[in-house]
Design an enzyme around this catalytic site. Structure first.
Site, PDB file in Angstrom:
ATOM      1  CE1 TYR A   1      34.417  44.700  55.948  1.00 50.69           C
ATOM      2  CE2 TYR A   1      33.326  42.702  55.671  1.00 50.69           C
ATOM      3  CZ  TYR A   1      33.338  43.760  55.988  1.00 50.69           C
ATOM      4  OH  TYR A   1      31.930  44.367  56.144  1.00 50.69           O
TER       5      TYR A   1
ATOM      6  CE  LYS B   1      25.119  12.896  63.768  1.00 53.75           C
ATOM      7  NZ  LYS B   1      26.061  12.253  64.454  1.00 53.75           N
TER       8      LYS B   1
END
Length: 388
Positions: free
Chosen positions: A273, A46
């Site tokens: 940042y 999956k």
């Protein structure tokens, strides 16, 4: 008119993801040997085979002898059927949308997992109306409280002569909640509950098989193996357990990010940042072309790291969308240069190492891997080289 590109995809990529299909197959074989010949060793593929690519992973496992594949969604199952052909089993663990998708399951020969009374009722109605006799798996809850019939619902269906009427169950299944912690008492309790339910189920369906074990469940021992095992994370080289000795998997993934720029900090200054981290005077910084848009979780800063020329290099400042900065002060000048690669995942800094640094699990690291990498697949042995 757009001119054709003359450079290679690898030269254009900010990072390169290498998937070793031979290692993947070896991990599957080791688990198969652990469980024994009586247990069908499947593969959970999956989420795009845990982020590594459904098509190459499924083909390699099929060629190695894997006969049962597990996915979460119907669209995954349909895509997989087109990859591996008509013969292998495909089990869809989320089952059909009641009254809406049963016909598609039948058309693509996808085995549904029926986890609710509504699932069972709708599948029975479809099977009778369409005159379809097709295998399914019935899921019961044994202690996880996620998917599956409750103990009361299971007993109600068993006591009702029409409870499972029209169904052709291949197996009864359940899912372990704490197999990654082998000493947890719920493991034994779930095994005992499942054994009791399976014995009851077989009074009505004598040939029904059992399926309980995921990767960590396989490692718990023979009492958890039953007839169908569903390994996922261990196939892909990550650790299946939290405590106790690690199962010896072979590393499958290498992820290396390209250095775009190297700079010296002349005086102590903030990086990235938010100016959350100060680079010390004289630090040497390397910024790579990879960020959280590529699956390098923002939670990996601070605390995350990589490897360059054998040196551990810490992430400095926040991971941003496309860029991440590493402190390469200890790395020789000849190695810390633009165009070189910092290994983010590999033998020296594993999936589990990165997960631990980011405060998460290997599952999240793998399934978050982005689409902008150049992907290289190292081939698995040909089918003629198959071993048990």
């Amino acid at each position: 008119m757009i001119s054709p590109l003359t450079s290679s995809p690898e030269d254009r990529a900010g990072a390169v993801l290498t998937v070793d299909l031979a290692a993947l197959v070896e991990n599957w074989r080791r688990l198969k040997r652990k469980a024994g010949a009586a247990c069908d060793m499947g593969a959970v593929v999956k989420a795009d085979a845990y982020g590594l690519g459904l098509a190459p992973v499924a083909r390699a496992l099929k060629d190695a002898g894997c006969a049962t594949f597990y996915v979460a969604h119907l669209d995954e199952a349909v895509a997989l059927r087109g990859i591996i052909g008509p013969s292998p089993r495909i089990v869809c663990m989320h089952g059909p949308t009641p009254g809406r998708t049963e016909r598609d399951f039948a058309a693509h020969n996808v085995i549904p997992v029926l986890s609710t009374a509504e699932h069972i009722k709708a599948w029975r109605k479809f099977a009778v109306a369409a005159d379809v006799l097709m295998e399914s798996m019935i899921q019961i809850d044994t202690g996880m409280n996620r998917l599956g019939l409750t103990a009361r619902e299971f007993t109600t269906h068993m006591d009702d002569p029409e409870g499972f009427l029209g169904l052709h169950p291949l197996a009864l299944m359940s899912h372990l909640a704490c197999a990654d912690t082998p000493s947890h008492p719920l493991n034994r309790l779930q095994q005992e509950r499942f054994a009791s339910a399976l014995a009851t189920f077989r009074t009505k369906f004598g040939d029904a098989k059992g399926s309980l074990a995921n990767s960590a469940g396989i490692l718990l021992g023979p009492a958890w193996h039953y007839d169908f095992a569903r390994p996922g994370i261990a196939l892909y080289g990550a650790r299946a357990t939290i405590d106790g000795p690690a199962w010896p998997t072979v590393p499958v993934v290498r992820l290396a990010a390209r250095i775009l720029q190297v700079r010296r900090v002349d005086a102590a200054a903030p990086v990235g940042y938010g100016a959350t981290v100060q680079a010390p005077d004289g630090a040497k910084l390397a910024t790579v072309s990879m960020g959280y848009a590529d699956g390098l979780l923002r939670a990996a800063s601070p605390g995350g790291s990589g490897v360059l020329d054998g040196f551990k290099v810490p992430i400095l400042g926040r991971v941003s969308m496309d860029l991440t900065t590493f402190d390469v002060s200890l790395v020789p000048e000849s190695s810390a240069v633009p165009g070189a690669f910092i290994e983010v995942i590999g033998a020296a800094h594993t999936v589990d190492d990165l997960a631990r640094e980011a405060g998460t699990v290997g599952y999240e690291i793998l399934t978050a891997l982005g689409a902008r990498f150049h992907r290289r697949y190292l081939p698995a042995p040909p089918p003629s080289a198959r071993t048990s």
